[in-house]
Write a protein that holds these residues in place. Structure first.
Motif, PDB file in Angstrom:
ATOM      1  N   ARG A 147      -0.850  -1.727   9.937  1.00 46.85           N
ATOM      2  CA  ARG A 147      -1.234  -0.340   9.732  1.00 46.85           C
ATOM      3  C   ARG A 147      -0.024   0.592   9.563  1.00 46.85           C
ATOM      4  O   ARG A 147      -0.152   1.704   9.071  1.00 46.85           O
ATOM      5  CB  ARG A 147      -2.098   0.121  10.922  1.00 46.85           C
ATOM      6  CG  ARG A 147      -2.871   1.391  10.674  1.00 46.85           C
ATOM      7  CD  ARG A 147      -4.274   1.109  10.161  1.00 46.85           C
ATOM      8  NE  ARG A 147      -4.674   1.964   9.059  1.00 46.85           N
ATOM      9  CZ  ARG A 147      -5.056   3.221   9.170  1.00 46.85           C
ATOM     10  NH1 ARG A 147      -5.097   3.798  10.335  1.00 46.85           N
ATOM     11  NH2 ARG A 147      -5.403   3.908   8.127  1.00 46.85           N
ATOM     12  N   THR A 148       1.169   0.134   9.970  1.00 43.82           N
ATOM     13  CA  THR A 148       2.371   0.939   9.742  1.00 43.82           C
ATOM     14  C   THR A 148       2.710   1.030   8.247  1.00 43.82           C
ATOM     15  O   THR A 148       3.548   1.819   7.847  1.00 43.82           O
ATOM     16  CB  THR A 148       3.607   0.358  10.472  1.00 43.82           C
ATOM     17  OG1 THR A 148       3.791  -0.987  10.049  1.00 43.82           O
ATOM     18  CG2 THR A 148       3.434   0.392  11.978  1.00 43.82           C
ATOM     19  N   LEU A 149       2.076   0.184   7.441  1.00 50.78           N
ATOM     20  CA  LEU A 149       2.294   0.228   5.993  1.00 50.78           C
ATOM     21  C   LEU A 149       1.154   0.992   5.329  1.00 50.78           C
ATOM     22  O   LEU A 149       0.020   0.944   5.798  1.00 50.78           O
ATOM     23  CB  LEU A 149       2.325  -1.199   5.418  1.00 50.78           C
ATOM     24  CG  LEU A 149       3.372  -2.165   5.954  1.00 50.78           C
ATOM     25  CD1 LEU A 149       3.094  -3.572   5.443  1.00 50.78           C
ATOM     26  CD2 LEU A 149       4.772  -1.720   5.549  1.00 50.78           C
ATOM     27  N   PRO A 150       1.447   1.699   4.224  1.00 49.83           N
ATOM     28  CA  PRO A 150       0.355   2.357   3.509  1.00 49.83           C
ATOM     29  C   PRO A 150      -0.434   1.339   2.677  1.00 49.83           C
ATOM     30  O   PRO A 150      -0.079   1.059   1.547  1.00 49.83           O
ATOM     31  CB  PRO A 150       1.080   3.367   2.607  1.00 49.83           C
ATOM     32  CG  PRO A 150       2.450   2.830   2.442  1.00 49.83           C
ATOM     33  CD  PRO A 150       2.760   1.952   3.613  1.00 49.83           C
ATOM     34  N   ILE A 151      -1.479   0.799   3.269  1.00 51.24           N
ATOM     35  CA  ILE A 151      -2.261  -0.253   2.613  1.00 51.24           C
ATOM     36  C   ILE A 151      -3.661   0.269   2.316  1.00 51.24           C
ATOM     37  O   ILE A 151      -4.295   0.859   3.177  1.00 51.24           O
ATOM     38  CB  ILE A 151      -2.412  -1.472   3.559  1.00 51.24           C
ATOM     39  CG1 ILE A 151      -1.059  -2.055   3.947  1.00 51.24           C
ATOM     40  CG2 ILE A 151      -3.301  -2.545   2.930  1.00 51.24           C
ATOM     41  CD1 ILE A 151      -0.323  -2.711   2.833  1.00 51.24           C
ATOM     42  N   HIS A 152      -4.137   0.056   1.094  1.00 50.86           N
ATOM     43  CA  HIS A 152      -5.489   0.488   0.740  1.00 50.86           C
ATOM     44  C   HIS A 152      -6.485  -0.650   0.734  1.00 50.86           C
ATOM     45  O   HIS A 152      -7.663  -0.461   0.954  1.00 50.86           O
ATOM     46  CB  HIS A 152      -5.477   1.157  -0.640  1.00 50.86           C
ATOM     47  CG  HIS A 152      -4.422   2.212  -0.762  1.00 50.86           C
ATOM     48  ND1 HIS A 152      -3.302   2.076  -1.544  1.00 50.86           N
ATOM     49  CD2 HIS A 152      -4.288   3.400  -0.131  1.00 50.86           C
ATOM     50  CE1 HIS A 152      -2.537   3.147  -1.426  1.00 50.86           C
ATOM     51  NE2 HIS A 152      -3.104   3.961  -0.561  1.00 50.86           N
ATOM     52  N   ILE A 153      -5.976  -1.848   0.440  1.00 48.95           N
ATOM     53  CA  ILE A 153      -6.867  -3.006   0.289  1.00 48.95           C
ATOM     54  C   ILE A 153      -6.290  -4.217   1.021  1.00 48.95           C
ATOM     55  O   ILE A 153      -5.104  -4.512   0.901  1.00 48.95           O
ATOM     56  CB  ILE A 153      -7.043  -3.369  -1.210  1.00 48.95           C
ATOM     57  CG1 ILE A 153      -7.585  -2.160  -1.998  1.00 48.95           C
ATOM     58  CG2 ILE A 153      -7.984  -4.565  -1.378  1.00 48.95           C
ATOM     59  CD1 ILE A 153      -7.289  -2.205  -3.482  1.00 48.95           C
ATOM     60  N   ILE A 154      -7.151  -4.887   1.777  1.00 52.94           N
ATOM     61  CA  ILE A 154      -6.773  -6.129   2.444  1.00 52.94           C
ATOM     62  C   ILE A 154      -7.303  -7.293   1.615  1.00 52.94           C
ATOM     63  O   ILE A 154      -8.468  -7.304   1.234  1.00 52.94           O
ATOM     64  CB  ILE A 154      -7.427  -6.195   3.853  1.00 52.94           C
ATOM     65  CG1 ILE A 154      -6.830  -5.145   4.783  1.00 52.94           C
ATOM     66  CG2 ILE A 154      -7.321  -7.591   4.445  1.00 52.94           C
ATOM     67  CD1 ILE A 154      -5.468  -5.518   5.303  1.00 52.94           C
ATOM     68  N   LYS A 155      -6.415  -8.238   1.341  1.00 57.18           N
ATOM     69  CA  LYS A 155      -6.829  -9.400   0.565  1.00 57.18           C
ATOM     70  C   LYS A 155      -6.809 -10.614   1.475  1.00 57.18           C
ATOM     71  O   LYS A 155      -5.741 -11.072   1.889  1.00 57.18           O
ATOM     72  CB  LYS A 155      -5.839  -9.567  -0.590  1.00 57.18           C
ATOM     73  CG  LYS A 155      -6.349 -10.386  -1.699  1.00 57.18           C
ATOM     74  CD  LYS A 155      -5.480 -10.216  -2.942  1.00 57.18           C
ATOM     75  CE  LYS A 155      -6.096 -11.007  -4.057  1.00 57.18           C
ATOM     76  NZ  LYS A 155      -5.256 -10.964  -5.252  1.00 57.18           N
ATOM     77  N   ILE A 156      -7.985 -11.127   1.812  1.00 56.33           N
ATOM     78  CA  ILE A 156      -8.063 -12.239   2.777  1.00 56.33           C
ATOM     79  C   ILE A 156      -7.596 -13.529   2.121  1.00 56.33           C
ATOM     80  O   ILE A 156      -8.062 -13.903   1.041  1.00 56.33           O
ATOM     81  CB  ILE A 156      -9.497 -12.418   3.324  1.00 56.33           C
ATOM     82  CG1 ILE A 156     -10.000 -11.106   3.945  1.00 56.33           C
ATOM     83  CG2 ILE A 156      -9.550 -13.551   4.355  1.00 56.33           C
ATOM     84  CD1 ILE A 156     -11.437 -11.177   4.417  1.00 56.33           C
TER      85      ILE A 156
ATOM     86  N   ASP B 190      -1.645  -8.853   0.361  1.00 54.03           N
ATOM     87  CA  ASP B 190      -2.042 -10.170  -0.122  1.00 54.03           C
ATOM     88  C   ASP B 190      -1.977 -11.204   0.993  1.00 54.03           C
ATOM     89  O   ASP B 190      -1.239 -11.029   1.967  1.00 54.03           O
ATOM     90  CB  ASP B 190      -1.043 -10.563  -1.228  1.00 54.03           C
ATOM     91  CG  ASP B 190      -1.607 -11.547  -2.225  1.00 54.03           C
ATOM     92  OD1 ASP B 190      -2.701 -12.081  -2.002  1.00 54.03           O
ATOM     93  OD2 ASP B 190      -0.932 -11.776  -3.249  1.00 54.03           O
ATOM     94  N   ASP B 191      -2.709 -12.285   0.847  1.00 55.56           N
ATOM     95  CA  ASP B 191      -2.635 -13.444   1.752  1.00 55.56           C
ATOM     96  C   ASP B 191      -2.824 -13.039   3.206  1.00 55.56           C
ATOM     97  O   ASP B 191      -2.195 -13.608   4.106  1.00 55.56           O
ATOM     98  CB  ASP B 191      -1.281 -14.167   1.606  1.00 55.56           C
ATOM     99  CG  ASP B 191      -1.022 -14.633   0.187  1.00 55.56           C
ATOM    100  OD1 ASP B 191      -1.992 -14.716  -0.581  1.00 55.56           O
ATOM    101  OD2 ASP B 191       0.137 -14.917  -0.148  1.00 55.56           O
ATOM    102  N   PHE B 192      -3.697 -12.062   3.446  1.00 55.82           N
ATOM    103  CA  PHE B 192      -3.841 -11.580   4.817  1.00 55.82           C
ATOM    104  C   PHE B 192      -4.361 -12.683   5.735  1.00 55.82           C
ATOM    105  O   PHE B 192      -5.325 -13.368   5.422  1.00 55.82           O
ATOM    106  CB  PHE B 192      -4.771 -10.369   4.909  1.00 55.82           C
ATOM    107  CG  PHE B 192      -4.843  -9.856   6.319  1.00 55.82           C
ATOM    108  CD1 PHE B 192      -3.815  -9.085   6.838  1.00 55.82           C
ATOM    109  CD2 PHE B 192      -5.898 -10.223   7.157  1.00 55.82           C
ATOM    110  CE1 PHE B 192      -3.837  -8.666   8.155  1.00 55.82           C
ATOM    111  CE2 PHE B 192      -5.929  -9.800   8.480  1.00 55.82           C
ATOM    112  CZ  PHE B 192      -4.900  -9.018   8.974  1.00 55.82           C
ATOM    113  N   GLY B 193      -3.712 -12.808   6.875  1.00 48.75           N
ATOM    114  CA  GLY B 193      -4.113 -13.796   7.866  1.00 48.75           C
ATOM    115  C   GLY B 193      -3.215 -15.022   7.859  1.00 48.75           C
ATOM    116  O   GLY B 193      -3.160 -15.775   8.823  1.00 48.75           O
TER     117      GLY B 193
END
Ligand code: C2E
Ligand code: MG
Ligand code: MG
Ligand code: MG
Length: 282
Positions: free
Chosen positions: A193-202, A180-183
């Motif tokens: 990328r060290t986290l298992p993330i499937h979706i980036i939420k800008i 969430d709240d990427f950026g």
């Protein structure tokens, strides 16, 4: 001197919940009771697929139906819950409510879409979180892939190892994880990328001024292609205008969420949206 004394005496008689500290004190004192007595309520905001404008999920956003203060928004009590540790109990309430909601919609024969739960760093440090989620899923007979978890970059600040382990176990259950709240934070996409993330939420602050050739426009387009190259999906939050929507669709963004499509709404309204299935732009 005496004037000042007089003023503070006057303040003493002002017993309303007007001052920030009194309000805060009231909220903090009452929060345990609010959780126990179901004063919390979830609102749901649709996430829309930008290729066909179908609703692919909802984000669950907690509100507090306070008997004296009316509807209180999470920015006013989530930080208090985090400071006092009550966030664990509150988070459990949110997760249970989402499972119950999924079960109710499934019983009605509605399309199965994901419900996203916001999780605080403290919840994600707790080893027992994955098994708690697993038993809630079993209890309500809900498949794991219709539950999504939204985390923020702040999880990288504390107990990184414990958090990564919890996230990997949630991932193994089949739960989707979005960032969430990427950026808005401090880290780069490659670090994340060290986290298992499937979706980036800008984060919505980058969406506000996107247009061709603006700084934020270029930034958002770059985040989208970088995320895609890393095998992740992208959703934009805070989409309020058709212009933003067109820019995002053209830049290849997968999904969008924001007031343009719908504000967060109570469960009954979310059900009606889901029944329609599509939120086409007009
Ligand atoms: P968030 O997860 O980043 O949620 C997005 C916030 O932006 C929500 O505010 C939502 O109502 C608002 N929003 C959605 N679309 C638009 C738009 O088009 N324009 C603008 N300006 N705002 C939009 P809300 O509901 O007040 O929630 C604030 C924050 O509280 C959330 O930010 C999340 O961090 C936290 N939160 C909410 N529910 C929970 C929960 O159940 N557990 C935890 N731990 N945190 C929660
Ligand atoms: Mg969120
Ligand atoms: Mg957000
Ligand atoms: Mg936020």
């Amino acid at each position: 001197e005496s004037k000042r004394k007089g003023r503070s005496t006057y303040t003493y008689y002002d017993t309303g919940l007007n001052s920030t500290s009194e309000r805060r004190f009231n909220l903090e004192q009452r929060l345990p009771k609010a959780i126990a007595e179901d004063e919390l309520v979830l609102h749901f905001q649709p996430k829309v697929n930008l290729s066909d404008f179908r609703i692919v999920g909802f984000e669950a956003l907690v509100r507090w139906q306070h008997p004296e203060l009316g509807l209180v928004y999470p920015d006013d009590f989530i930080p208090l819950a985090e400071e006092t540790g009550l966030i664990v109990e509150l988070g459990e309430w949110v997760a249970r409510s989402c499972c119950r909601q999924q079960a109710a919609w499934q019983a009605e024969g509605l399309d199965c879409v994901a419900l996203a739960i916001n999780m605080s760093p403290l919840q994600l440090q707790r080893e027992e979180l994955p098994s708690r989620i697993e038993s809630l899923l079993t209890e309500h007979d809900v498949p794991a892939d219709v539950i999504e978890i939204e985390i923020t970059e702040t999880v990288l600040l504390k107990s990184l190892e414990a958090t990564v382990m919890v996230l990997r176990r949630l991932e193994a259950l089949g739960v989707q994880i979005s960032l969430d709240d990427f950026g808005s934070g401090f880290s780069s996409l490659s670090y994340v990328r060290t986290l298992p993330i499937h979706i980036i939420k800008i984060d919505k602050q980058f969406i506000r001024d996107i247009r061709n050739s603006t700084h934020d426009g270029v930034l958002v387009a770059s985040i989208i292609s970088l995320a895609h190259n890393l095998g992740m999906q992208v959703i934009a939050e805070g989409v309020e205008t058709l212009e933003q929507l067109i820019y995002l669709k053209t830049a290849g963004c997968d999904q969008a969420q924001g007031y343009y499509f719908s504000r967060p709404v109570p469960a009954a309204s979310a059900r009606d949206l889901l029944r329609n299935g599509v939120l086409a732009p007009s």
